[in-house]
Scaffold this motif. Sequence first.
Motif, mmCIF file in Angstrom:
data_model
loop_
_atom_site.group_PDB
_atom_site.id
_atom_site.type_symbol
_atom_site.label_atom_id
_atom_site.label_comp_id
_atom_site.label_asym_id
_atom_site.label_seq_id
_atom_site.Cartn_x
_atom_site.Cartn_y
_atom_site.Cartn_z
ATOM 1 N N ALA A 152 0.828 -1.083 -0.070
ATOM 2 C CA ALA A 152 -0.033 0.091 -0.053
ATOM 3 C C ALA A 152 0.950 1.287 0.078
ATOM 4 C CB ALA A 152 -0.889 -0.006 1.394
ATOM 5 N N PRO A 153 0.436 2.380 -0.616
ATOM 6 C CA PRO A 153 1.171 3.383 -0.780
ATOM 7 C C PRO A 153 1.305 4.472 0.597
ATOM 8 C CG PRO A 153 -0.660 3.757 -1.773
ATOM 9 C CD PRO A 153 -0.814 2.413 -1.560
ATOM 10 N N SER A 154 0.217 3.931 1.479
ATOM 11 C CA SER A 154 0.130 4.740 2.764
ATOM 12 C C SER A 154 -0.304 3.826 3.875
ATOM 13 C CB SER A 154 -0.609 5.941 2.547
ATOM 14 O OG SER A 154 -1.695 5.570 2.158
ATOM 15 N N PRO A 155 -0.064 4.043 4.917
ATOM 16 C CA PRO A 155 -0.644 3.099 5.981
ATOM 17 C C PRO A 155 -2.156 3.287 6.152
ATOM 18 C CG PRO A 155 1.170 4.651 7.083
ATOM 19 C CD PRO A 155 0.997 5.152 5.547
ATOM 20 N N ALA A 156 -2.751 2.278 6.724
ATOM 21 C CA ALA A 156 -4.320 2.382 6.758
ATOM 22 C C ALA A 156 -4.588 3.431 7.957
ATOM 23 C CB ALA A 156 -4.630 1.038 7.422
ATOM 24 N N GLY A 157 -5.603 4.300 7.706
ATOM 25 C CA GLY A 157 -6.085 5.269 8.854
ATOM 26 C C GLY A 157 -6.680 4.343 9.924
ATOM 27 N N PRO A 158 -7.064 5.314 11.198
ATOM 28 C CA PRO A 158 -7.240 4.665 12.323
ATOM 29 C C PRO A 158 -8.779 4.011 12.151
ATOM 30 C CG PRO A 158 -7.621 7.090 12.218
ATOM 31 C CD PRO A 158 -7.096 6.835 11.224
ATOM 32 N N ASP A 159 -9.555 4.278 11.391
ATOM 33 C CA ASP A 159 -10.818 3.548 10.934
ATOM 34 C C ASP A 159 -10.821 2.530 9.947
ATOM 35 O OD1 ASP A 159 -10.708 5.340 9.278
ATOM 36 O OD2 ASP A 159 -12.917 5.887 9.024
ATOM 37 N N GLU A 160 -9.619 2.185 9.268
ATOM 38 C CA GLU A 160 -9.180 1.255 8.315
ATOM 39 C C GLU A 160 -8.390 0.110 8.756
ATOM 40 O OE1 GLU A 160 -9.228 4.180 4.595
ATOM 41 O OE2 GLU A 160 -7.684 4.301 5.608
ATOM 42 N N ALA A 161 -8.156 -0.757 7.770
ATOM 43 C CA ALA A 161 -7.337 -2.089 8.145
ATOM 44 C C ALA A 161 -6.842 -2.543 6.844
ATOM 45 C CB ALA A 161 -8.015 -2.876 9.053
ATOM 46 N N ASP A 162 -5.453 -3.116 6.755
ATOM 47 C CA ASP A 162 -4.993 -3.726 5.656
ATOM 48 C C ASP A 162 -4.794 -5.232 5.902
ATOM 49 O OD1 ASP A 162 -4.706 -1.118 4.211
ATOM 50 O OD2 ASP A 162 -2.749 -1.114 4.511
ATOM 51 N N ILE A 163 -5.216 -5.895 4.742
ATOM 52 C CA ILE A 163 -5.165 -7.399 4.858
ATOM 53 C C ILE A 163 -4.515 -7.976 3.646
ATOM 54 C CG2 ILE A 163 -7.471 -7.840 3.824
ATOM 55 C CD1 ILE A 163 -7.614 -10.619 5.470
ATOM 56 N N VAL A 164 -3.402 -8.739 3.745
ATOM 57 C CA VAL A 164 -2.486 -9.017 2.752
ATOM 58 C C VAL A 164 -2.884 -10.512 2.151
ATOM 59 C CG1 VAL A 164 -0.160 -9.433 2.040
ATOM 60 C CG2 VAL A 164 -0.749 -7.653 3.400
ATOM 61 N N GLY A 165 -3.147 -10.731 1.234
ATOM 62 C CA GLY A 165 -3.245 -12.036 0.561
ATOM 63 C C GLY A 165 -2.408 -12.307 -0.704
ATOM 64 N N LYS A 166 -2.410 -13.467 -1.192
ATOM 65 C CA LYS A 166 -1.514 -14.096 -2.209
ATOM 66 C C LYS A 166 -2.472 -14.219 -3.322
ATOM 67 C CE LYS A 166 2.386 -15.237 0.186
ATOM 68 N NZ LYS A 166 2.646 -13.835 0.777
ATOM 69 N N VAL A 167 -1.851 -13.767 -4.625
ATOM 70 C CA VAL A 167 -2.590 -13.905 -6.018
ATOM 71 C C VAL A 167 -1.781 -14.544 -6.757
ATOM 72 C CG1 VAL A 167 -3.420 -12.646 -8.038
ATOM 73 C CG2 VAL A 167 -3.547 -11.397 -5.646
ATOM 74 N N ALA A 168 -2.307 -15.787 -7.221
ATOM 75 C CA ALA A 168 -1.538 -16.507 -8.472
ATOM 76 C C ALA A 168 -1.627 -15.812 -9.371
ATOM 77 C CB ALA A 168 -2.248 -18.071 -8.275
ATOM 78 N N SER A 169 -0.612 -16.392 -10.343
ATOM 79 C CA SER A 169 -0.210 -15.651 -11.499
ATOM 80 C C SER A 169 -1.327 -16.052 -12.412
ATOM 81 C CB SER A 169 1.089 -16.098 -12.348
ATOM 82 O OG SER A 169 1.163 -17.416 -12.460
ATOM 83 N N GLY A 170 -1.632 -15.346 -13.551
ATOM 84 C CA GLY A 170 -2.762 -15.698 -14.673
ATOM 85 C C GLY A 170 -4.090 -15.214 -14.830
ATOM 86 N N TRP A 171 -4.479 -14.634 -13.261
ATOM 87 C CA TRP A 171 -5.685 -13.912 -13.382
ATOM 88 C C TRP A 171 -5.594 -12.682 -14.142
ATOM 89 C CZ3 TRP A 171 -9.677 -15.283 -10.456
ATOM 90 C CH2 TRP A 171 -9.457 -16.551 -9.514
ATOM 91 N N GLY A 172 -6.950 -12.590 -15.007
ATOM 92 C CA GLY A 172 -7.141 -11.530 -15.871
ATOM 93 C C GLY A 172 -7.360 -10.367 -15.424
ATOM 94 N N LEU A 173 -6.936 -9.056 -15.852
ATOM 95 C CA LEU A 173 -6.844 -8.042 -15.218
ATOM 96 C C LEU A 173 -7.730 -7.055 -16.030
ATOM 97 C CD1 LEU A 173 -3.281 -7.395 -14.168
ATOM 98 C CD2 LEU A 173 -5.107 -7.947 -12.851
ATOM 99 N N ASP A 174 -8.772 -7.395 -16.487
ATOM 100 C CA ASP A 174 -9.956 -6.937 -17.321
ATOM 101 C C ASP A 174 -10.855 -6.066 -16.018
ATOM 102 O OD1 ASP A 174 -12.696 -6.437 -17.954
ATOM 103 O OD2 ASP A 174 -12.318 -7.420 -19.596
ATOM 104 N N PRO A 175 -10.898 -4.758 -16.462
ATOM 105 C CA PRO A 175 -11.454 -3.936 -15.366
ATOM 106 C C PRO A 175 -13.114 -4.461 -14.880
ATOM 107 C CG PRO A 175 -10.881 -2.528 -17.256
ATOM 108 C CD PRO A 175 -10.498 -3.831 -17.719
ATOM 109 N N ASN A 176 -13.732 -5.287 -15.657
ATOM 110 C CA ASN A 176 -14.980 -6.032 -15.175
ATOM 111 C C ASN A 176 -14.630 -7.415 -14.529
ATOM 112 O OD1 ASN A 176 -16.631 -3.821 -16.286
ATOM 113 N ND2 ASN A 176 -15.962 -4.873 -18.340
ATOM 114 N N ALA A 177 -13.640 -7.906 -14.506
ATOM 115 C CA ALA A 177 -13.315 -9.169 -13.520
ATOM 116 C C ALA A 177 -12.873 -9.172 -12.357
ATOM 117 C CB ALA A 177 -12.022 -9.687 -14.344
ATOM 118 N N THR A 178 -12.813 -10.125 -11.453
ATOM 119 C CA THR A 178 -12.489 -10.188 -10.040
ATOM 120 C C THR A 178 -11.267 -10.967 -9.977
ATOM 121 O OG1 THR A 178 -13.800 -11.847 -9.513
ATOM 122 C CG2 THR A 178 -14.721 -9.770 -9.423
ATOM 123 N N ILE A 179 -10.437 -10.869 -9.027
ATOM 124 C CA ILE A 179 -9.285 -11.839 -8.859
ATOM 125 C C ILE A 179 -9.654 -12.302 -7.244
ATOM 126 C CG2 ILE A 179 -7.741 -10.767 -10.162
ATOM 127 C CD1 ILE A 179 -6.327 -9.468 -7.986
#
Length: 193
Positions: A108-135
């Motif tokens: 993340a470019p900046s730390p999470a604010g006080p009412d936010e939280a960051d969770i980190v997940g692993k993404v496998a290669s090959g997922w499509g990055l079409d704006p209408n898709a999900t990963i």
Amino acid sequence: MMTGKRLIISALVLSIIQIGFLSWIIGGRAAILRNGKEVLLKVEPIDPRDLLRGDYILLGYDISRIPVKLIANIPAGKLTADETSLVVRLKKGADGYWQATTAWFGQAPSPAGPDEADIVGKVASGWGLDPNATIAPDYGIERFYLPEGEGMPIQNDMRVRPFGIRVALAANGTAQIKALMDGDKTLFEEPLY
């Protein structure tokens, strides 16, 4: 005589190293559960049973499918995802469950604010990055073990009423399941050790 003494000392040193390593792993998990920022994620039911591994439920969340349009740092012209980490910024919704607001590959470019939280997940290669898709990132919190005989009844109940998982998040975004919730009621809580 010296060789036997060296062998005993070597065995003791190796034992201490192994015990230290196991303690470090257990202590790290316990530190997240004890000190991590707590968030509540809404559970989506998935088929729960594996006869060889015991009773557990597989868990899916709203954040198990991240819309590509939420990822803020996709390089122009990039069509597929590489194997990498995905930081997902969460914010508490009006219903008490935390939802994804934005995401970044890598960091993340900046730390999470006080009412936010960051969770980190692993993404496998090959997922499509079409704006209408999900990963689908893997956060390491997709499986929850239960006492024997509890998996199927809970799985069936998940289909008719809301369940949640309380998750503890370390400062670096590592997640640990803290408890399984049936509405506001805690069903099962993970021990620290």
